[in-house]
Design a protein around this motif. Sequence first.
Motif, mmCIF file in Angstrom:
data_model
loop_
_atom_site.group_PDB
_atom_site.id
_atom_site.type_symbol
_atom_site.label_atom_id
_atom_site.label_comp_id
_atom_site.label_asym_id
_atom_site.label_seq_id
_atom_site.Cartn_x
_atom_site.Cartn_y
_atom_site.Cartn_z
ATOM 1 N N TYR A 3 0.971 -0.832 -0.067
ATOM 2 C CA TYR A 3 -0.370 -0.182 0.383
ATOM 3 C C TYR A 3 1.249 1.613 0.191
ATOM 4 C CZ TYR A 3 -4.306 -3.351 0.554
ATOM 5 O OH TYR A 3 -4.809 -3.838 1.589
ATOM 6 N N GLU A 4 1.754 1.264 1.184
ATOM 7 C CA GLU A 4 2.615 1.827 0.811
ATOM 8 C C GLU A 4 3.551 3.142 -0.243
ATOM 9 O OE1 GLU A 4 7.551 3.339 2.594
ATOM 10 O OE2 GLU A 4 5.367 1.802 3.737
ATOM 11 N N VAL B 220 0.516 4.261 -3.094
ATOM 12 C CA VAL B 220 0.003 5.566 -2.520
ATOM 13 C C VAL B 220 1.818 6.778 -2.541
ATOM 14 C CG1 VAL B 220 0.422 7.351 -0.399
ATOM 15 C CG2 VAL B 220 -1.366 4.997 -0.273
ATOM 16 N N ASP B 221 2.644 6.171 -2.811
ATOM 17 C CA ASP B 221 4.340 7.081 -2.527
ATOM 18 C C ASP B 221 4.017 7.256 -4.696
ATOM 19 O OD1 ASP B 221 4.982 7.368 0.484
ATOM 20 O OD2 ASP B 221 6.235 5.339 -0.214
ATOM 21 N N THR C 25 1.269 6.982 -6.730
ATOM 22 C CA THR C 25 0.507 8.005 -7.594
ATOM 23 C C THR C 25 0.635 9.462 -7.178
ATOM 24 O OG1 THR C 25 -0.612 6.866 -5.683
ATOM 25 C CG2 THR C 25 -0.898 5.993 -7.888
ATOM 26 N N GLU C 26 1.197 9.579 -5.487
ATOM 27 C CA GLU C 26 1.591 11.084 -5.044
ATOM 28 C C GLU C 26 2.606 11.683 -5.582
ATOM 29 O OE1 GLU C 26 -0.397 12.945 -2.422
ATOM 30 O OE2 GLU C 26 -1.771 10.885 -3.194
ATOM 31 N N ARG D 13 -4.910 1.811 -7.658
ATOM 32 C CA ARG D 13 -5.510 2.312 -6.591
ATOM 33 C C ARG D 13 -6.571 3.127 -7.458
ATOM 34 N NH1 ARG D 13 -2.426 8.253 -3.969
ATOM 35 N NH2 ARG D 13 -4.597 8.639 -2.859
#
Length: 84
Positions: free
Chosen positions: A54-55, A58-59, A61-62, A73
Amino acid sequence: MTEELINELRELSLEHKDDLKREKIELLIGDDVQDFRISGIGGKSIKIEKYIRYEDIVDATEDGREGLESVVRELVENYNKSSD
């Protein structure tokens, strides 16, 4: 001819099953090279898999990177279970 090639590939895969399951496959997806592993070899298909933390989703896509993480995502965030 195609059926013969399919059978040849199947036989080679099954013959080298134990060794192939230790191999990794690198694929360029979006901006990044992704590592997959062969997790199953059977009579009809070869299964590849990848665990995505998950990390990392998020990393990536951010940071605005397009790739496997962004696809996953988007799938999760936009999932609507159809009613049967």
